[in-house]
Design an enzyme around this catalytic site. Structure first.
Site, PDB file in Angstrom:
ATOM      1  N   ASP A  20      10.242 -47.879  47.050  1.00 17.47           N
ATOM      2  CA  ASP A  20       8.959 -47.283  46.656  1.00 17.47           C
ATOM      3  C   ASP A  20       8.649 -46.156  47.642  1.00 17.47           C
ATOM      4  O   ASP A  20       8.620 -46.380  48.854  1.00 17.47           O
ATOM      5  CB  ASP A  20       7.892 -48.384  46.728  1.00 17.47           C
ATOM      6  CG  ASP A  20       6.518 -47.909  46.301  1.00 17.47           C
ATOM      7  OD1 ASP A  20       6.205 -46.706  46.459  1.00 17.47           O
ATOM      8  OD2 ASP A  20       5.747 -48.757  45.820  1.00 17.47           O
ATOM      9  N   ILE A  21       8.396 -44.973  47.124  1.00 13.04           N
ATOM     10  CA  ILE A  21       8.200 -43.816  48.004  1.00 13.04           C
ATOM     11  C   ILE A  21       6.964 -43.983  48.903  1.00 13.04           C
ATOM     12  O   ILE A  21       6.922 -43.427  50.006  1.00 13.04           O
ATOM     13  CB  ILE A  21       8.137 -42.502  47.183  1.00 13.04           C
ATOM     14  CG1 ILE A  21       8.374 -41.295  48.103  1.00 13.04           C
ATOM     15  CG2 ILE A  21       6.838 -42.368  46.401  1.00 13.04           C
ATOM     16  CD1 ILE A  21       8.699 -40.012  47.393  1.00 13.04           C
ATOM     17  N   ASN A  34       0.798 -34.058  37.954  1.00  8.82           N
ATOM     18  CA  ASN A  34       0.629 -33.232  36.756  1.00  8.82           C
ATOM     19  C   ASN A  34      -0.310 -32.091  37.126  1.00  8.82           C
ATOM     20  O   ASN A  34      -0.901 -32.091  38.203  1.00  8.82           O
ATOM     21  CB  ASN A  34       0.105 -34.050  35.574  1.00  8.82           C
ATOM     22  CG  ASN A  34      -1.249 -34.660  35.867  1.00  8.82           C
ATOM     23  OD1 ASN A  34      -2.231 -33.956  36.066  1.00  8.82           O
ATOM     24  ND2 ASN A  34      -1.293 -35.989  35.942  1.00  8.82           N
ATOM     25  N   GLY A  42       2.982 -43.714  37.364  1.00  8.16           N
ATOM     26  CA  GLY A  42       4.228 -43.556  38.120  1.00  8.16           C
ATOM     27  C   GLY A  42       4.008 -43.298  39.599  1.00  8.16           C
ATOM     28  O   GLY A  42       3.160 -43.923  40.230  1.00  8.16           O
ATOM     29  N   ASP A  44       2.694 -40.738  41.012  1.00  7.36           N
ATOM     30  CA  ASP A  44       1.354 -40.180  41.212  1.00  7.36           C
ATOM     31  C   ASP A  44       0.319 -41.297  41.398  1.00  7.36           C
ATOM     32  O   ASP A  44      -0.485 -41.276  42.350  1.00  7.36           O
ATOM     33  CB  ASP A  44       1.021 -39.335  39.966  1.00  7.36           C
ATOM     34  CG  ASP A  44      -0.060 -38.300  40.209  1.00  7.36           C
ATOM     35  OD1 ASP A  44      -0.494 -38.150  41.369  1.00  7.36           O
ATOM     36  OD2 ASP A  44      -0.463 -37.650  39.229  1.00  7.36           O
ATOM     37  N   SER A 132      10.270 -35.623  37.412  1.00  5.25           N
ATOM     38  CA  SER A 132      10.391 -35.461  35.945  1.00  5.25           C
ATOM     39  C   SER A 132      11.225 -36.529  35.244  1.00  5.25           C
ATOM     40  O   SER A 132      11.333 -36.485  34.019  1.00  5.25           O
ATOM     41  CB  SER A 132      10.951 -34.073  35.559  1.00  5.25           C
ATOM     42  OG  SER A 132       9.985 -33.059  35.755  1.00  5.25           O
ATOM     43  N   THR A 133      11.820 -37.474  35.999  1.00  7.24           N
ATOM     44  CA  THR A 133      12.721 -38.431  35.337  1.00  7.24           C
ATOM     45  C   THR A 133      12.014 -39.678  34.810  1.00  7.24           C
ATOM     46  O   THR A 133      12.671 -40.591  34.303  1.00  7.24           O
ATOM     47  CB  THR A 133      13.856 -38.884  36.292  1.00  7.24           C
ATOM     48  OG1 THR A 133      13.265 -39.580  37.403  1.00  7.24           O
ATOM     49  CG2 THR A 133      14.664 -37.705  36.792  1.00  7.24           C
ATOM     50  N   VAL A 135       7.901 -40.403  33.220  1.00  5.29           N
ATOM     51  CA  VAL A 135       7.062 -40.042  32.078  1.00  5.29           C
ATOM     52  C   VAL A 135       7.521 -38.728  31.433  1.00  5.29           C
ATOM     53  O   VAL A 135       7.456 -38.581  30.205  1.00  5.29           O
ATOM     54  CB  VAL A 135       5.585 -39.914  32.537  1.00  5.29           C
ATOM     55  CG1 VAL A 135       4.698 -39.390  31.418  1.00  5.29           C
ATOM     56  CG2 VAL A 135       5.056 -41.252  33.025  1.00  5.29           C
TER      57      VAL A 135
HETATM   58  N1  AR6 Z   1       8.437 -44.725  44.233  1.00  5.60           N
HETATM   59  C1  AR6 Z   1       9.568 -44.046  43.902  1.00  5.60           C
HETATM   60  N2  AR6 Z   1       9.884 -43.703  42.642  1.00  5.60           N
HETATM   61  C2  AR6 Z   1       9.030 -44.081  41.663  1.00  5.60           C
HETATM   62  C3  AR6 Z   1       7.829 -44.779  41.920  1.00  5.60           C
HETATM   63  C4  AR6 Z   1       7.538 -45.110  43.276  1.00  5.60           C
HETATM   64  N3  AR6 Z   1       6.436 -45.762  43.616  1.00  5.60           N
HETATM   65  N4  AR6 Z   1       7.184 -44.970  40.729  1.00  5.60           N
HETATM   66  C5  AR6 Z   1       7.962 -44.417  39.771  1.00  5.60           C
HETATM   67  N5  AR6 Z   1       9.080 -43.892  40.325  1.00  5.60           N
HETATM   68  P1  AR6 Z   1       7.085 -40.354  37.171  1.00  5.60           P
HETATM   69  P2  AR6 Z   1       7.408 -37.604  36.171  1.00  5.60           P
HETATM   70  C6  AR6 Z   1      10.182 -43.160  39.688  1.00  5.60           C
HETATM   71  O1  AR6 Z   1       6.745 -40.842  35.810  1.00  5.60           O
HETATM   72  O2  AR6 Z   1       8.500 -38.010  35.248  1.00  5.60           O
HETATM   73  C7  AR6 Z   1       2.447 -39.195  36.111  1.00  5.60           C
HETATM   74  O3  AR6 Z   1       1.555 -39.821  35.248  1.00  5.60           O
HETATM   75  C8  AR6 Z   1      10.354 -43.284  38.201  1.00  5.60           C
HETATM   76  O4  AR6 Z   1      11.130 -44.423  37.888  1.00  5.60           O
HETATM   77  O5  AR6 Z   1       6.279 -40.856  38.315  1.00  5.60           O
HETATM   78  O6  AR6 Z   1       7.562 -36.345  36.977  1.00  5.60           O
HETATM   79  C9  AR6 Z   1       1.954 -37.829  36.576  1.00  5.60           C
HETATM   80  O7  AR6 Z   1       0.540 -37.803  36.722  1.00  5.60           O
HETATM   81  C10 AR6 Z   1      11.059 -41.979  37.845  1.00  5.60           C
HETATM   82  O8  AR6 Z   1      12.463 -42.088  38.062  1.00  5.60           O
HETATM   83  O9  AR6 Z   1       7.009 -38.724  37.251  1.00  5.60           O
HETATM   84  C11 AR6 Z   1       2.431 -36.929  35.492  1.00  5.60           C
HETATM   85  O10 AR6 Z   1       1.534 -36.915  34.405  1.00  5.60           O
HETATM   86  C12 AR6 Z   1      10.515 -40.982  38.865  1.00  5.60           C
HETATM   87  O11 AR6 Z   1       9.930 -41.769  39.902  1.00  5.60           O
HETATM   88  C13 AR6 Z   1       3.737 -37.537  35.060  1.00  5.60           C
HETATM   89  O12 AR6 Z   1       3.647 -38.925  35.390  1.00  5.60           O
HETATM   90  C14 AR6 Z   1       9.465 -40.026  38.325  1.00  5.60           C
HETATM   91  O13 AR6 Z   1       8.629 -40.691  37.408  1.00  5.60           O
HETATM   92  C15 AR6 Z   1       4.915 -36.952  35.824  1.00  5.60           C
HETATM   93  O14 AR6 Z   1       6.099 -37.480  35.285  1.00  5.60           O
END
Ligand code: AR6
Length: 180
Positions: A20-21, A34, A42, A44, A132-133, A135
């Site tokens: 977890d980051i 976003n 996610g 964020d 981006s990977t 949502v």
């Molecule tokens: N630590 C590390 N990686 C994570 C974590 C975490 N805590 N949580 C998720 N991931 P995403 P996006 C991974 O959806 O695609 C948000 O609602 C996840 O499995 O967080 O850029 C924003 O507000 C995936 O591989 O970001 C935007 O609306 C990666 O992090 C939108 O999502 C990115 O997933 C951005 O979408």
């Protein structure tokens, strides 16, 4: 005359971590935000939860000032990290994946601009998620390739380590493959 560096800047070391980051002890944690900068799911959501209200407050101030229309895709901006162990959070907005339009340059820009903003703050360690990977639907293998290529091409003045923090085994494996 400005002082010349003794040695030319080198590419930062690239390190992979599964987890977890928000648990990372790095000078800068990059947020996959976003354009509203006002939170989401996610990464964020996790960053705002662990960072606490100071992060949202700083984002609101950005929106009230220079970023009235939000943060454009591919750009990056820094705020306090609140209660996180990091000094700063750098927010960047990844492109939504499109099967019909090549948006790779925007995804590369997220890594390059985030690294630039982090470097300007004097950070030595920067933790990135796989932007981006989630949502935004970018295929993990291609997202990993763009992330690794872009960071390897960068020559920051201060950043010595870039850490990709991958949430699960599949993401970790994709980045491991991209490193080879
Ligand atoms: N630590 C590390 N990686 C994570 C974590 C975490 N805590 N949580 C998720 N991931 P995403 P996006 C991974 O959806 O695609 C948000 O609602 C996840 O499995 O967080 O850029 C924003 O507000 C995936 O591989 O970001 C935007 O609306 C990666 O992090 C939108 O999502 C990115 O997933 C951005 O979408």
């Amino acid at each position: 005359m400005s002082p010349q560096p003794v040695t030319p800047p080198a590419a930062p070391a690239v390190v992979l971590v599964q987890g977890d980051i928000t648990d990372q002890d790095a000078d800068v944690i990059v947020n996959a935000a976003n354009s509203s900068l006002l939170g989401g799911g996610g990464v964020d959501g996790a960053i705002h939860r662990r960072g606490g209200p100071a992060v949202l407050e700083a984002c609101r101030k950005l929106r009230a000032g220079h970023y009235g229309r939000g943060l454009a895709t591919g750009q990056a901006v820094a705020t306090t990290a609140g209660n996180l162990a990091a000094r700063l959070v750098v927010h960047t907005v990844g492109p939504v994946y499109s099967p019909t339009e090549d948006r790779s340059a925007l995804l590369a820009s997220c890594y390059r601009e985030s690294l630039r903003v982090a470097d300007e703050s004097g950070a030595r360690t920067v933790a990135f998620p796989a932007i981006s990977t989630g949502v935004y639907g970018w295929p993990m293998d291609d997202g990993a390739r763009i992330a690794v290529e872009t960071v390897r091409a960068a020559r920051p003045a201060f950043v010595q380590e870039v850490r990709f923090v991958l949430f699960d085994v599949e993401a970790y494996a994709a980045f491991e493959a991209a490193m080879r």
